[in-house]
Design a protein around this motif. Structure first.
Motif, PDB file in Angstrom:
ATOM      1  N   SER A  45      -3.456  16.606  -1.523  1.00 47.25           N
ATOM      2  CA  SER A  45      -3.985  17.060  -0.229  1.00 47.25           C
ATOM      3  C   SER A  45      -3.123  18.168   0.349  1.00 47.25           C
ATOM      4  O   SER A  45      -3.616  19.170   0.831  1.00 47.25           O
ATOM      5  N   LEU A  99       7.129  16.177   8.060  1.00 45.81           N
ATOM      6  CA  LEU A  99       6.696  15.045   8.890  1.00 45.81           C
ATOM      7  C   LEU A  99       5.742  15.503   9.988  1.00 45.81           C
ATOM      8  O   LEU A  99       4.785  14.800  10.320  1.00 45.81           O
ATOM      9  N   ASP A 104       2.362  13.363   2.866  1.00 43.61           N
ATOM     10  CA  ASP A 104       2.620  12.082   2.212  1.00 43.61           C
ATOM     11  C   ASP A 104       3.426  12.284   0.930  1.00 43.61           C
ATOM     12  O   ASP A 104       3.887  13.386   0.644  1.00 43.61           O
ATOM     13  N   ARG A 105       3.592  11.206   0.158  1.00 45.76           N
ATOM     14  CA  ARG A 105       4.504  11.335  -0.988  1.00 45.76           C
ATOM     15  C   ARG A 105       3.854  11.891  -2.244  1.00 45.76           C
ATOM     16  O   ARG A 105       4.456  11.854  -3.318  1.00 45.76           O
ATOM     17  N   MET A 129      10.804  10.959   1.245  1.00 47.71           N
ATOM     18  CA  MET A 129      10.146   9.710   0.832  1.00 47.71           C
ATOM     19  C   MET A 129      10.635   9.265  -0.543  1.00 47.71           C
ATOM     20  O   MET A 129       9.879   8.724  -1.337  1.00 47.71           O
TER      21      MET A 129
ATOM     22  N   ALA B 159      10.979  10.563  13.111  1.00 47.25           N
ATOM     23  CA  ALA B 159       9.536  10.375  12.912  1.00 47.25           C
ATOM     24  C   ALA B 159       9.203   9.220  11.979  1.00 47.25           C
ATOM     25  O   ALA B 159       8.027   8.923  11.785  1.00 47.25           O
ATOM     26  N   MET B 163      12.695   7.725   5.701  1.00 49.25           N
ATOM     27  CA  MET B 163      11.909   8.871   5.252  1.00 49.25           C
ATOM     28  C   MET B 163      12.693   9.751   4.289  1.00 49.25           C
ATOM     29  O   MET B 163      12.122  10.525   3.536  1.00 49.25           O
ATOM     30  N   VAL B 334       2.221   7.587   9.413  1.00 49.90           N
ATOM     31  CA  VAL B 334       3.346   8.295   8.771  1.00 49.90           C
ATOM     32  C   VAL B 334       4.152   7.372   7.862  1.00 49.90           C
ATOM     33  O   VAL B 334       5.179   7.760   7.329  1.00 49.90           O
ATOM     34  N   ASP B 335       3.682   6.136   7.659  1.00 47.55           N
ATOM     35  CA  ASP B 335       4.347   5.244   6.706  1.00 47.55           C
ATOM     36  C   ASP B 335       4.336   5.904   5.319  1.00 47.55           C
ATOM     37  O   ASP B 335       3.407   6.624   4.966  1.00 47.55           O
ATOM     38  N   LYS B 336       5.400   5.638   4.526  1.00 45.69           N
ATOM     39  CA  LYS B 336       5.461   6.247   3.190  1.00 45.69           C
ATOM     40  C   LYS B 336       4.317   5.816   2.293  1.00 45.69           C
ATOM     41  O   LYS B 336       3.958   6.506   1.360  1.00 45.69           O
ATOM     42  N   LYS B 337       3.751   4.617   2.531  1.00 41.30           N
ATOM     43  CA  LYS B 337       2.648   4.155   1.676  1.00 41.30           C
ATOM     44  C   LYS B 337       1.327   4.854   2.010  1.00 41.30           C
ATOM     45  O   LYS B 337       0.386   4.802   1.229  1.00 41.30           O
ATOM     46  N   ALA B 338       1.245   5.476   3.220  1.00 35.46           N
ATOM     47  CA  ALA B 338       0.009   6.160   3.607  1.00 35.46           C
ATOM     48  C   ALA B 338      -0.275   7.293   2.630  1.00 35.46           C
ATOM     49  O   ALA B 338       0.637   7.930   2.107  1.00 35.46           O
ATOM     50  N   GLU B 339      -1.554   7.519   2.363  1.00 40.02           N
ATOM     51  CA  GLU B 339      -1.941   8.618   1.471  1.00 40.02           C
ATOM     52  C   GLU B 339      -3.055   9.406   2.124  1.00 40.02           C
ATOM     53  O   GLU B 339      -4.092   8.843   2.469  1.00 40.02           O
ATOM     54  N   ALA B 340      -2.830  10.717   2.284  1.00 37.67           N
ATOM     55  CA  ALA B 340      -3.814  11.586   2.933  1.00 37.67           C
ATOM     56  C   ALA B 340      -4.252  10.981   4.267  1.00 37.67           C
ATOM     57  O   ALA B 340      -5.428  10.986   4.613  1.00 37.67           O
ATOM     58  N   GLY B 341      -3.281  10.438   5.027  1.00 38.00           N
ATOM     59  CA  GLY B 341      -3.554   9.911   6.361  1.00 38.00           C
ATOM     60  C   GLY B 341      -4.186   8.534   6.385  1.00 38.00           C
ATOM     61  O   GLY B 341      -4.419   7.977   7.456  1.00 38.00           O
TER      62      GLY B 341
END
Lengths: 374, 374
Positions: A45, A99, A104-105, A129, B159, B163, B334-341
């Protein structure tokens, strides 16, 4: 090792072989403007182009256009330009930008600029991350032939250069030779220092070629530059493939760097360019090699002459008015190669071969005193 | 997997299997005071004990004595105590201390303290001169059962939590159960949150055992603590051995952490302890699992009861007066596990098994509203 594209200009390809962390170096003209250059980079993305305020205005938008097929959103962050900004504060600007954009990662970082941008972007990619992919797009000769290749990343600490960082490999290195056309003369010379280095440590034939072509390189003869970049990358790829984490052989790539780092730290980062300090550092290291009986005076003279013709300083600057060589020694003791306070020098043992060893302080002082500006 | 020492107290050993980065976790009493505990750590001129101002005065000198046979010089740096100090500024105190002592790249770092000390020391070790060896000596329950094991290191950014960091494995983890005797009650409970976590995601039998022994654990019954630490480390070792870099399975260890990180960031790091936020986060994640039809109400009630009996909060704090659940959602994106929001929740799919998936915002808001403090 070389392939040709069907287009009108040749594309060369050098592979870095590191198992599942292997990647290619692409060398050619106009690569930044071709979407095909980046076709093997993972799609995601978000992408972040990390550049500086000098290079960004020229290339960032062009690179962003070429990345559009691979990333939905391409962001840019422009850092202040110069070795003096290779600090945590500047690194943090990259994290802030990532950020702020909700990256994301899977986000891919693109380092667009010279060695400072490449080293900082690589360390940001290693740490954001706990690791995201990154691509090197070096726009200086120094970065194309050395710093962008091999995965050394990091920032400076007031007490020493590159003291904080990571070994973290890019997914791709893109050396667009057209970017060298606009490079300031002083930076071109600085890059030539790292090119010259590969001769004495690994390839006498390349040293002969440099002796013959150094003026052409300074005049930016495209064919000469292409050869210099490719041969430098080939030698570096060979060394890194055999010793990624610098447990032995890789240290020889630091020829000239132990003295050079002392010069950079002693004068204040950014006073001399890294390549200038390395150029002068190679002269000092060659003299030390001669005093230890490893090379003859003719070799020292030949290398000094080549470095001077490359437009680089060959006299060591004064770092301290009362105990100049003592200051050099103190600075070199915090070099990363030092062990238990013993300085490890990269020396030439017959042209074309390097060794890493210590030397008596008294001899090091003699070399510094003999080679210093009055 | 278990061995007994010839001495009067049992020493247990759990292996983390990661090829050439494998290492043991030693679990037992009095380990800090035994030089033999550290006999497999590489010998070097310098060692640096990184601790905090609370733990250092109790254990640093004792640890230094045990390290004397392996390192000529053992230095100590004591950081300020608390999650609020898990920042670059504090990390830099470690680099400053290393450079001030002239520590080279063979220097071994020892993390003596809780999760904050362990995460920062690990990241310092990953980054100092691009990587030096380190050892975890966790002195809190939370660090012994979770954060010291598996190589996740890092610091917080305003943030978001953790991170910036690295996957970097220690050479050894030393869980000295005697250090738990002096642990404040609130921190003991915080550690129990991470112990409890292993039941729902991996082992229903362990959940039953915890139901029966939770009061004994709070009273620091040595045998119960030894079992809780060992079983937690075993489960974590199994997961990390199969997925070191969290490409899949390892994410299930973050049960309760997506909500928990939002609580920590929303209240300001250090207001709630990490384990307290995770405890409450597990309650929220259990409710979300139930609303998605993955577990029944009885499971939610049972888990909530266990968490409460462990001395942990089970009601979600208010993070915003006007749009509380919206604030939670924003923080979780904004968690590291989130992907594309898209927020990725660790949910329980039948007790003893975890899944990672997204959930409709409206459902998440309902859960937060239903579980919040008035």
């Amino acid at each position: 090792m070389l392939t040709a594209t069907p287009s009108h200009h040749p594309l060369e390809r050098v592979e870095i072989s590191l198992g599942d962390r292997s990647y290619p170096i692409l060398i050619g003209r106009g690569l930044i403007d071709e979407a095909g250059t980046f076709e093997d980079v993972p799609s995601s993305s978000d992408a972040m182009i990390v550049t500086n305020t000098t290079v960004g205005p020229i290339y960032a938008e062009r690179l962003a256009r070429s990345l559009a097929p691979r990333h939905r959103r391409v962001h840019t962050v422009a850092l202040p330009d110069g070795e003096g900004y290779k600090t945590w504060e500047t690194l943090n600007q990259i994290f802030d930008a990532l950020l702020a954009q909700g990256c994301d990662r899977k986000t891919v970082l693109y380092a667009l600029g010279g060695g400072v941008v490449g080293d900082m972007t690589g360390f940001a990619a290693a740490s954001y991350m706990r690791g995201v992919p990154f691509v090197q797009v070096p726009t200086t000769l120094l970065a194309q032939v050395d710093s962008s290749v091999g995965g050394k990343t990091g920032i400076n600490h007031p007490a020493g250069k590159n003291m904080i960082g990571a070994f973290y490999q890019p997914r791709l290195v893109v050396c667009d030779l057209d970017t060298l056309a606009t490079l300031p003369e002083r930076e071109l010379s600085a890059g030539l220092a790292e090119v010259i280095k590969y001769g004495p440590i690994a390839d006498v034939g390349f040293l002969d070629w440099l002796d013959a072509r150094i003026e052409g390189l300074r005049q930016r003869d495209p064919e000469a530059l292409a050869h210099a970049v490719r041969r430098s990358c080939e030698i570096k790829a060979e060394v890194v493939g055999r010793d990624e984490r610098e447990s032995g052989l890789r240290a020889t790539l630091n020829f000239g760097h132990t003295f050079g780092h002392a010069i950079e730290a002693g004068l204040g980062y950014g006073t001399w360019l890294h390549g200038e300090a390395v150029g002068c550092g190679m002269v000092l290291a060659a003299h030390l090699s001669a005093r230890l009986g490893l090379v003859d005076a003719a070799f020292v003279a030949r290398l000094t002459n080549l470095i001077e013709r490359a437009g680089l300083p060959v006299r060591a600057p004064q770092l301290d008015a009362t105990d100049n060589s003592g200051r050099y020694l103190a600075l070199m003791r915090v070099d990363k190669k030092a062990e238990a306070g013993e300085i490890r020098f990269v020396l030439i043992d017959g042209a074309g071969r390097a060794v890493v060893r210590s030397a008596p302080d008294a001899l090091v002082r003699e070399v510094i005193d003999a080679c210093s500006c009055a």
